[in-house]
Design an enzyme around this catalytic site. Structure first.
Site, PDB file in Angstrom:
ATOM      1  N   GLU A 140       9.868   1.484  10.457  1.00  9.21           N
ATOM      2  CA  GLU A 140      10.813   2.590  10.201  1.00  9.21           C
ATOM      3  C   GLU A 140      10.029   3.862  10.462  1.00  9.21           C
ATOM      4  O   GLU A 140       9.171   4.228   9.666  1.00  9.21           O
ATOM      5  CB  GLU A 140      11.280   2.566   8.748  1.00  9.21           C
ATOM      6  CG  GLU A 140      12.081   1.351   8.354  1.00  9.21           C
ATOM      7  CD  GLU A 140      13.491   1.368   8.882  1.00  9.21           C
ATOM      8  OE1 GLU A 140      13.941   2.431   9.365  1.00  9.21           O
ATOM      9  OE2 GLU A 140      14.140   0.326   8.831  1.00  9.21           O
ATOM     10  N   LYS A 199       0.865  -1.191   0.000  1.00 13.97           N
ATOM     11  CA  LYS A 199       0.000   0.000   0.000  1.00 13.97           C
ATOM     12  C   LYS A 199       0.896   1.233   0.000  1.00 13.97           C
ATOM     13  O   LYS A 199       1.492   1.565   1.018  1.00 13.97           O
ATOM     14  CB  LYS A 199      -0.906   0.065   1.235  1.00 13.97           C
ATOM     15  CG  LYS A 199      -1.945   1.186   1.057  1.00 13.97           C
ATOM     16  CD  LYS A 199      -2.527   1.694   2.351  1.00 13.97           C
ATOM     17  CE  LYS A 199      -1.827   2.916   2.869  1.00 13.97           C
ATOM     18  NZ  LYS A 199      -1.897   4.099   1.998  1.00 13.97           N
ATOM     19  N   VAL A 254      -7.160   0.362   3.821  1.00 12.09           N
ATOM     20  CA  VAL A 254      -6.278  -0.579   3.111  1.00 12.09           C
ATOM     21  C   VAL A 254      -5.107  -1.005   4.013  1.00 12.09           C
ATOM     22  O   VAL A 254      -4.781  -2.194   4.121  1.00 12.09           O
ATOM     23  CB  VAL A 254      -5.773   0.048   1.788  1.00 12.09           C
ATOM     24  CG1 VAL A 254      -4.751  -0.857   1.118  1.00 12.09           C
ATOM     25  CG2 VAL A 254      -6.941   0.302   0.861  1.00 12.09           C
ATOM     26  N   GLY A 255      -4.492  -0.032   4.697  1.00 14.90           N
ATOM     27  CA  GLY A 255      -3.351  -0.353   5.565  1.00 14.90           C
ATOM     28  C   GLY A 255      -3.753  -1.320   6.678  1.00 14.90           C
ATOM     29  O   GLY A 255      -3.062  -2.310   6.936  1.00 14.90           O
ATOM     30  N   GLY A 293      -4.863   4.669   4.812  1.00 16.87           N
ATOM     31  CA  GLY A 293      -4.284   3.824   5.854  1.00 16.87           C
ATOM     32  C   GLY A 293      -5.302   3.072   6.690  1.00 16.87           C
ATOM     33  O   GLY A 293      -5.205   1.849   6.839  1.00 16.87           O
ATOM     34  N   PRO A 294      -6.287   3.782   7.254  1.00 18.90           N
ATOM     35  CA  PRO A 294      -7.214   3.090   8.149  1.00 18.90           C
ATOM     36  C   PRO A 294      -8.033   1.996   7.460  1.00 18.90           C
ATOM     37  O   PRO A 294      -8.564   1.119   8.143  1.00 18.90           O
ATOM     38  CB  PRO A 294      -8.122   4.230   8.651  1.00 18.90           C
ATOM     39  CG  PRO A 294      -7.255   5.451   8.553  1.00 18.90           C
ATOM     40  CD  PRO A 294      -6.426   5.239   7.316  1.00 18.90           C
ATOM     41  N   GLU A 348       9.198  15.794  15.811  1.00 21.34           N
ATOM     42  CA  GLU A 348       9.578  15.814  14.409  1.00 21.34           C
ATOM     43  C   GLU A 348       8.736  16.850  13.681  1.00 21.34           C
ATOM     44  O   GLU A 348       7.507  16.780  13.698  1.00 21.34           O
ATOM     45  CB  GLU A 348       9.333  14.422  13.819  1.00 21.34           C
ATOM     46  CG  GLU A 348       9.789  14.300  12.403  1.00 21.34           C
ATOM     47  CD  GLU A 348       9.586  12.890  11.867  1.00 21.34           C
ATOM     48  OE1 GLU A 348       8.474  12.368  11.995  1.00 21.34           O
ATOM     49  OE2 GLU A 348      10.548  12.323  11.334  1.00 21.34           O
ATOM     50  N   CYS A 375      13.241  11.625   7.020  1.00 20.53           N
ATOM     51  CA  CYS A 375      13.148  11.086   8.390  1.00 20.53           C
ATOM     52  C   CYS A 375      14.487  11.141   9.114  1.00 20.53           C
ATOM     53  O   CYS A 375      14.547  11.321  10.318  1.00 20.53           O
ATOM     54  CB  CYS A 375      12.629   9.666   8.341  1.00 20.53           C
ATOM     55  SG  CYS A 375      13.573   8.652   7.218  1.00 20.53           S
ATOM     56  N   GLY A 384      -4.875   3.442  -1.556  1.00 25.77           N
ATOM     57  CA  GLY A 384      -6.008   3.803  -0.694  1.00 25.77           C
ATOM     58  C   GLY A 384      -5.538   4.399   0.610  1.00 25.77           C
ATOM     59  O   GLY A 384      -4.353   4.732   0.769  1.00 25.77           O
TER      60      GLY A 384
HETATM   61  P1  NAD Z   1       1.917   8.246   7.951  1.00 31.95           P
HETATM   62  O1  NAD Z   1       2.213   7.414   9.131  1.00 31.95           O
HETATM   63  O2  NAD Z   1       0.794   9.188   7.993  1.00 31.95           O
HETATM   64  O3  NAD Z   1       1.633   7.302   6.700  1.00 31.95           O
HETATM   65  C1  NAD Z   1       2.523   6.271   6.298  1.00 31.95           C
HETATM   66  C2  NAD Z   1       1.725   5.179   5.631  1.00 31.95           C
HETATM   67  O4  NAD Z   1       0.898   4.564   6.618  1.00 31.95           O
HETATM   68  C3  NAD Z   1       0.789   5.679   4.541  1.00 31.95           C
HETATM   69  O5  NAD Z   1       0.750   4.743   3.502  1.00 31.95           O
HETATM   70  C4  NAD Z   1      -0.547   5.750   5.271  1.00 31.95           C
HETATM   71  O6  NAD Z   1      -1.663   5.628   4.419  1.00 31.95           O
HETATM   72  C5  NAD Z   1      -0.430   4.536   6.184  1.00 31.95           C
HETATM   73  N1  NAD Z   1      -1.302   4.583   7.363  1.00 31.95           N
HETATM   74  C6  NAD Z   1      -1.773   5.667   8.034  1.00 31.95           C
HETATM   75  N2  NAD Z   1      -2.573   5.276   9.046  1.00 31.95           N
HETATM   76  C7  NAD Z   1      -2.591   3.921   9.030  1.00 31.95           C
HETATM   77  C8  NAD Z   1      -3.248   2.930   9.807  1.00 31.95           C
HETATM   78  N3  NAD Z   1      -4.049   3.254  10.806  1.00 31.95           N
HETATM   79  N4  NAD Z   1      -3.028   1.638   9.500  1.00 31.95           N
HETATM   80  C9  NAD Z   1      -2.238   1.287   8.485  1.00 31.95           C
HETATM   81  N5  NAD Z   1      -1.606   2.169   7.696  1.00 31.95           N
HETATM   82  C10 NAD Z   1      -1.771   3.475   7.961  1.00 31.95           C
HETATM   83  O7  NAD Z   1       3.282   8.967   7.562  1.00 31.95           O
HETATM   84  P2  NAD Z   1       3.558   9.969   6.349  1.00 31.95           P
HETATM   85  O8  NAD Z   1       2.969  11.291   6.703  1.00 31.95           O
HETATM   86  O9  NAD Z   1       3.196   9.341   5.040  1.00 31.95           O
HETATM   87  O10 NAD Z   1       5.145  10.038   6.380  1.00 31.95           O
HETATM   88  C11 NAD Z   1       5.840  10.857   7.241  1.00 31.95           C
HETATM   89  C12 NAD Z   1       6.371  10.077   8.417  1.00 31.95           C
HETATM   90  O11 NAD Z   1       7.109   8.960   7.982  1.00 31.95           O
HETATM   91  C13 NAD Z   1       7.324  10.870   9.249  1.00 31.95           C
HETATM   92  O12 NAD Z   1       7.062  10.672  10.618  1.00 31.95           O
HETATM   93  C14 NAD Z   1       8.671  10.298   8.891  1.00 31.95           C
HETATM   94  O13 NAD Z   1       9.670  10.454   9.856  1.00 31.95           O
HETATM   95  C15 NAD Z   1       8.347   8.897   8.666  1.00 31.95           C
HETATM   96  N6  NAD Z   1       9.371   8.281   7.836  1.00 31.95           N
HETATM   97  C16 NAD Z   1      10.244   7.375   8.383  1.00 31.95           C
HETATM   98  C17 NAD Z   1      11.236   6.818   7.614  1.00 31.95           C
HETATM   99  C18 NAD Z   1      12.215   5.832   8.171  1.00 31.95           C
HETATM  100  O14 NAD Z   1      12.785   5.089   7.402  1.00 31.95           O
HETATM  101  N7  NAD Z   1      12.446   5.779   9.449  1.00 31.95           N
HETATM  102  C19 NAD Z   1      11.343   7.163   6.290  1.00 31.95           C
HETATM  103  C20 NAD Z   1      10.467   8.098   5.778  1.00 31.95           C
HETATM  104  C21 NAD Z   1       9.469   8.637   6.567  1.00 31.95           C
END
Ligand code: NAD
Length: 471
Positions: A245, A170, A206-207, A203-204, A378, A279, A201
């Site tokens: 991550e 996803k 498809v994820g 997160g809440p 962050e 990140c 799609g």
């Molecule tokens: P996010 O957590 O909002 O979304 C990441 C992914 O998770 C998306 O695909 C989203 O749709 C999905 N998601 C959201 N809620 C979910 C749920 N309840 N269940 C399953 N999936 C769900 O993060 P973002 O805004 O896309 O990215 C920014 C964040 O990612 C920052 O905090 C950044 O530090 C982190 N990040 C970490 C790394 C690393 O390797 N450590 C790399 C890049 C980004």
């Protein structure tokens, strides 16, 4: 306009069971540049079933065959470099120069590296009378963010496929178009059906369907701590292996014997890469109190040279933030920094030159204290916090004083001293005196920055199970 009406499942484009769509906006023009299906739980079921059916065959393929597929994927992505770079420049806002070298280039490099690693890896060894063999975990669920979207995808898909796992992916709903280009590449090379499946799609829906699916054996998640916790909790219900991550608040420690002229601009530019939406960015710069003003002057000069502009313009060094939500979040932190008493020494507002696009000026705060919000949370925007310290011990204490532990930097005129400080930092990776990026080195976090590692051999191991055969 990049309108995708179907999902990549079982080796071909298939309609979603739902009819809703998600529009994708340009970070610089704020206009719709494409759309994708808003996937459903039923779509995830179909994708997971396809991945499960494909697993038996794929996991049994000779290593050389999987390595050859990875080479083909890498070549197909490379062929599409320009299209991938332009797409990510628009959907994320990354300047075309880094969209080409990093956003489009890194996934090719990572995918090729796994072809080679797989050829070279030693996957069996003996302990006494036992043969220890490494086998693919099964169906891997991958959930990825928007900031380095295709890199984060291939940092999961490449080792998963190398290990012999099949994948349900996803991608981020904020920057999903690059994932559709990956699907086109897989179709073009004829990747066997079900080996990789992509369900776009939210997160809440498809994820969470992936994280709870009974046919999914492993979840690899990259994103925020908030969503990572939720995914890990859901995956725990069926004891899935989980790799996370997550975020970071990494420190660059400038020791008083460091070459300031080199270290400060390097550290400041690191904090601003991809408009600070990285990140592992060094968003805290720790400097000896007596030399804070030198650091401010050098950092301000370095970011002053970062031309803000249209991401598609080759001269642009800094693009907009990904979305209006992200810009509001960043502006909220800038306001918080001021209200908590940090000293704004550069930037701090929207640049006047743009009527459209989610731009924020590169911003520096000085006299930041470790308990302040802008030193703890962050921000994910172009905001650098400079924290003065009084001793090496205090610098180490401040560097470790957050819930995160993803990356870091140390600069000193004495390489051994720099190494000593690097060893004391509770973080997954540290660059000493500007150490060069190594795509084969493990990448991942301590503390709330995550669990597990990506990249290189450590990344491959996340997708392998260990079996002991006593003889
Ligand atoms: P996010 O957590 O909002 O979304 C990441 C992914 O998770 C998306 O695909 C989203 O749709 C999905 N998601 C959201 N809620 C979910 C749920 N309840 N269940 C399953 N999936 C769900 O993060 P973002 O805004 O896309 O990215 C920014 C964040 O990612 C920052 O905090 C950044 O530090 C982190 N990040 C970490 C790394 C690393 O390797 N450590 C790399 C890049 C980004």
């Amino acid at each position: 306009m990049m309108n995708y009406s179907e999902l990549y499942i079982d080796g071909k484009w298939q309609p979603s069971s739902g009819s809703r769509r998600i529009e994708v906006l340009s970070a610089s023009t704020e206009e719709v540049i494409g759309s994708i299906p808003e996937g459903t739980t039923e779509d995830v079921n179909r994708a997971a079933d396809a991945a499960r059916r494909a697993f038996d065959g794929w996991s049994q393929t000779p290593r050389e065959e999987r390595a050859a597929w990875l080479d083909k994927i890498a070549a197909a992505l490379k062929e599409r470099t320009e299209q991938i770079a332009r797409t990510i420049a628009m959907e994320v806002g990354s300047p075309i120069s880094i969209a080409t070298s990093i956003q489009a280039g890194l996934p090719v490099m990572v995918t090729s590296s796994y072809a080679q690693l797989l050829r070279d890896a030693k996957l069996e060894h003996e302990i006494g009378n036992s043969l220890v063999v490494r086998e693919p975990v099964g169906v891997a669920g991958a959930i990825t963010p928007w900031n380095y979207p295709l890199h984060q995808i291939m940092a999961k898909v490449a080792p998963a496929l190398a290990a012999g796992c099949t994948v349900v992916l996803k991608p981020s709903e904020v920057a999903p178009l690059n994932a559709m280009l990956l699907a086109e590449a897989c179709i073009a090379i004829g990747l066997p059906p079900g080996v990789l499946n992509i369900v776009t799609g939210f997160g809440p829906v498809v994820g969470e369907a992936i994280a709870t699916h009974p046919q999914v054996d492993l979840i690899s998640f990259t994103g925020s701590v908030r969503a990572g916790k939720r995914v890990a909790a859901l995956a725990a219900e069926s004891i899935k292996k989980v790799t996370l991550e997550l975020g970071g608040k990494s420190a660059c420690v400038i020791l008083e014997d460091a070459p300031f002229e080199k270290a400060i601009p390097n550290g400041a530019r690191n904090a601003m890469l991809n408009s600070g939406q990285t990140c592992s960015a060094w968003t805290r710069m720790l400097v000896p109190r007596a030399r804070q003003q030198d650091a401010i002057d050098l950092a301000a000069k370095a970011i002053g040279g970062l031309t803000l502009g249209d991401p598609l313009d080759a001269a642009t060094k800094l693009g907009p933030l990904v979305s209006s939500t992200q810009r509001e979040r960043v502006e909220g932190y800038i306001a918080k920094g001021k209200s908590e008493g940090a000293r704004l020494v550069a930037g701090g507002s929207r640049p006047g030159a743009f009527s459209k696009g989610y731009y924020v000026q590169p911003t520096i705060f000085a006299d930041v204290k470790s308990p302040m919000t802008i030193a703890q949370e962050e921000i994910f925007g172009p905001v650098l916090s400079i924290l003065p310290y009084d001793s090496e011990d205090e610098a180490v204490r401040i560097a470790n004083d957050t819930v995160y532990g993803l990356a870091g930097g140390v600069w000193s005129g004495d390489p051994e001293r720099a190494m000593r400080v690097a060893r004391r930092m509770r973080t997954g990776q540290v660059d000493v005196n500007g150490g060069k990026y190594n795509p084969l080195a493990p990448f991942g976090g301590y503390k709330q920055s995550g669990i597990g590692r990506e990249m290189g051999m450590y990344g491959l191991e996340e997708y392998l199970q260990v079996k002991s055969i006593a003889r």
